[in-house]
Motif scaffolding. Structure first.
Motif, PDB file in Angstrom:
ATOM      1  N   UNK A   1       2.329 -14.519 -18.388  1.00 61.03           N
ATOM      2  CA  UNK A   1       2.868 -15.726 -17.737  1.00 61.03           C
ATOM      3  C   UNK A   1       3.663 -16.565 -18.728  1.00 61.03           C
ATOM      4  N   UNK A   2       3.097 -16.761 -19.916  1.00 63.10           N
ATOM      5  CA  UNK A   2       3.749 -17.604 -20.916  1.00 63.10           C
ATOM      6  C   UNK A   2       5.034 -16.968 -21.434  1.00 63.10           C
ATOM      7  N   UNK A   3       5.018 -15.644 -21.579  1.00 64.03           N
ATOM      8  CA  UNK A   3       6.192 -14.938 -22.095  1.00 64.03           C
ATOM      9  C   UNK A   3       7.182 -14.594 -20.978  1.00 64.03           C
ATOM     10  N   UNK A   4       6.786 -14.860 -19.731  1.00 60.88           N
ATOM     11  CA  UNK A   4       7.605 -14.581 -18.549  1.00 60.88           C
ATOM     12  C   UNK A   4       7.937 -13.097 -18.428  1.00 60.88           C
ATOM     13  N   UNK A   5       6.911 -12.300 -18.632  1.00 57.56           N
ATOM     14  CA  UNK A   5       7.064 -10.853 -18.512  1.00 57.56           C
ATOM     15  C   UNK A   5       6.012 -10.333 -17.541  1.00 57.56           C
ATOM     16  N   UNK A   6       6.421  -9.459 -16.653  1.00 60.23           N
ATOM     17  CA  UNK A   6       5.489  -8.883 -15.681  1.00 60.23           C
ATOM     18  C   UNK A   6       5.760  -7.395 -15.556  1.00 60.23           C
ATOM     19  N   UNK A   7       4.920  -6.749 -14.790  1.00 60.24           N
ATOM     20  CA  UNK A   7       5.126  -5.343 -14.511  1.00 60.24           C
ATOM     21  C   UNK A   7       4.773  -5.069 -13.059  1.00 60.24           C
ATOM     22  N   UNK A   8       5.589  -4.252 -12.420  1.00 59.56           N
ATOM     23  CA  UNK A   8       5.219  -3.725 -11.106  1.00 59.56           C
ATOM     24  C   UNK A   8       4.465  -2.437 -11.392  1.00 59.56           C
ATOM     25  N   UNK A   9       3.185  -2.433 -11.092  1.00 60.90           N
ATOM     26  CA  UNK A   9       2.333  -1.308 -11.447  1.00 60.90           C
ATOM     27  C   UNK A   9       1.604  -0.780 -10.223  1.00 60.90           C
ATOM     28  N   UNK A  10       1.113   0.425 -10.344  1.00 65.31           N
ATOM     29  CA  UNK A  10       0.362   1.063  -9.263  1.00 65.31           C
ATOM     30  C   UNK A  10      -1.087   1.172  -9.704  1.00 65.31           C
ATOM     31  N   UNK A  11      -1.965   0.508  -8.967  1.00 62.14           N
ATOM     32  CA  UNK A  11      -3.397   0.537  -9.256  1.00 62.14           C
ATOM     33  C   UNK A  11      -4.152   1.066  -8.048  1.00 62.14           C
TER      34      UNK A  11
ATOM     35  N   UNK B   1       0.843  -1.192   0.000  1.00 66.18           N
ATOM     36  CA  UNK B   1       0.000   0.000   0.000  1.00 66.18           C
ATOM     37  C   UNK B   1       0.884   1.249   0.000  1.00 66.18           C
ATOM     38  N   UNK B   2       0.587   2.175  -0.930  1.00 75.78           N
ATOM     39  CA  UNK B   2       1.406   3.380  -1.084  1.00 75.78           C
ATOM     40  C   UNK B   2       0.738   4.625  -0.531  1.00 75.78           C
ATOM     41  N   UNK B   3      -0.456   4.466   0.006  1.00 73.30           N
ATOM     42  CA  UNK B   3      -1.200   5.632   0.464  1.00 73.30           C
ATOM     43  C   UNK B   3      -2.055   6.198  -0.657  1.00 73.30           C
ATOM     44  N   UNK B   4      -2.958   7.103  -0.304  1.00 74.31           N
ATOM     45  CA  UNK B   4      -3.833   7.752  -1.287  1.00 74.31           C
ATOM     46  C   UNK B   4      -4.594   6.738  -2.137  1.00 74.31           C
ATOM     47  N   UNK B   5      -4.971   5.621  -1.513  1.00 73.40           N
ATOM     48  CA  UNK B   5      -5.785   4.611  -2.198  1.00 73.40           C
ATOM     49  C   UNK B   5      -5.044   3.927  -3.350  1.00 73.40           C
ATOM     50  N   UNK B   6      -3.694   3.868  -3.285  1.00 74.24           N
ATOM     51  CA  UNK B   6      -2.885   3.273  -4.344  1.00 74.24           C
ATOM     52  C   UNK B   6      -2.123   2.061  -3.806  1.00 74.24           C
ATOM     53  N   UNK B   7      -1.968   1.055  -4.664  1.00 79.22           N
ATOM     54  CA  UNK B   7      -1.260  -0.172  -4.302  1.00 79.22           C
ATOM     55  C   UNK B   7      -0.268  -0.527  -5.406  1.00 79.22           C
ATOM     56  N   UNK B   8       0.969  -0.827  -5.015  1.00 80.41           N
ATOM     57  CA  UNK B   8       1.973  -1.335  -5.958  1.00 80.41           C
ATOM     58  C   UNK B   8       1.977  -2.857  -5.879  1.00 80.41           C
ATOM     59  N   UNK B   9       1.899  -3.499  -7.027  1.00 86.30           N
ATOM     60  CA  UNK B   9       1.902  -4.965  -7.035  1.00 86.30           C
ATOM     61  C   UNK B   9       2.498  -5.472  -8.341  1.00 86.30           C
ATOM     62  N   UNK B  10       3.058  -6.662  -8.268  1.00 81.99           N
ATOM     63  CA  UNK B  10       3.660  -7.303  -9.437  1.00 81.99           C
ATOM     64  C   UNK B  10       2.624  -8.233 -10.054  1.00 81.99           C
TER      65      UNK B  10
ATOM     66  N   UNK C   1       8.031 -10.164  -4.641  1.00 84.13           N
ATOM     67  CA  UNK C   1       8.117  -8.702  -4.709  1.00 84.13           C
ATOM     68  C   UNK C   1       7.848  -8.059  -3.348  1.00 84.13           C
ATOM     69  N   UNK C   2       6.759  -8.453  -2.691  1.00 81.85           N
ATOM     70  CA  UNK C   2       6.411  -7.792  -1.428  1.00 81.85           C
ATOM     71  C   UNK C   2       7.357  -8.183  -0.297  1.00 81.85           C
TER      72      UNK C   2
END
Length: 236
Positions: A106-116, A69-78, A170-171
């Protein structure tokens, strides 16, 4: 045949007991460790109770998803995502990840750490807050502000591995400085128990014979029928 069916039922029951690799303590172990019940919040009231740097767990159907949790109703997750491979358009990448994007990631083994937003992260489930602190007693968590800053520094595209670099890694890296996944550990323990169970050797031989009967005697059918049971026998 009954021997093989018993083996399959036993292993399927084992999987169903821990919700596909989700780590759980029994009540006895929880009492011995002095653990209290999980801190659970409704996703509606959570923003009033959460603090920047809190570690969030959200139960899904087959696994548990994690975020910071990053505050201001935002979450960073992979999360797995194929879109960063296909485009550099940040507006497209920022859109909510669909199941197709996730599976392709998943198949391409690519992810992103994003803020939602918290609502997008929770997706209607309840939130478990800092529950993992009880499992990492030997490793004290960083101060909450440092946890949040570590998460923010990792925002962007990142390699993905279902077992070795997922949202739990990640976490735990952000909060404890050590990337670990107890869901992965539980899966590996389950896999080890299957390999070490000698009934798996008998089952693999039986399946190999059926394979030969269906597709004929050939190197492509005979070699697996010999090598797989032999490997399981030696590994067990």
């Amino acid at each position: 045949m009954l021997y093989s069916l018993t083996f399959l039922v036993e292993k399927l029951s084992l999987l169903s007991n821990f919700k596909l690799f989700e780590f759980k303590w029994t009540d006895g172990k929880r009492k011995e460790a002095g653990c209290t019940e999980r801190t659970t919040y409704s996703h509606i009231v959570a923003p009033l109770s959460l603090h920047r740097g809190d570690l969030l767990e959200v139960p899904r159907t087959l696994f548990t998803h994690f975020g910071i949790y990053l505050g201001d109703n935002k979450v960073a997750h992979l999360i797995p995502d194929i879109m960063p491979v296909l485009t550099n358009d940040k507006m497209i990448i920022k859109k909510v990840i669909t199941n197709k994007r996730l599976i392709m990631g998943c198949l391409y083994k690519c992810a992103t750490v994003r803020v939602d937003t918290l609502d997008d992260f929770v997706y209607g489930s309840n939130i478990l807050v800092n529950h993992m602190d009880r499992k990492f007693k030997a490793q004290q968590p960083f101060p909450n502000e440092e946890v949040a800053e570590r998460a923010e520094q990792l925002v962007g595209a990142i390699p993905y591995s279902l077992l070795w670099n997922n949202c739990e890694h990640f976490v735990t890296y952000c909060r404890y400085g050590s990337a670990k996944s107890q869901q992965t550990e539980m899966f590996c323990e389950c896999l080890k128990s299957i390999i070490r169970d000698q009934r798996s050797v008998f089952l693999s031989v039986l399946l190999g014979i059926i394979y030969i009967i269906c597709f004929g005697l050939a190197p492509s059918t005979t070699l697996p029928t010999i090598l797989i049971p032999f490997t399981l026998w030696m590994a067990g």
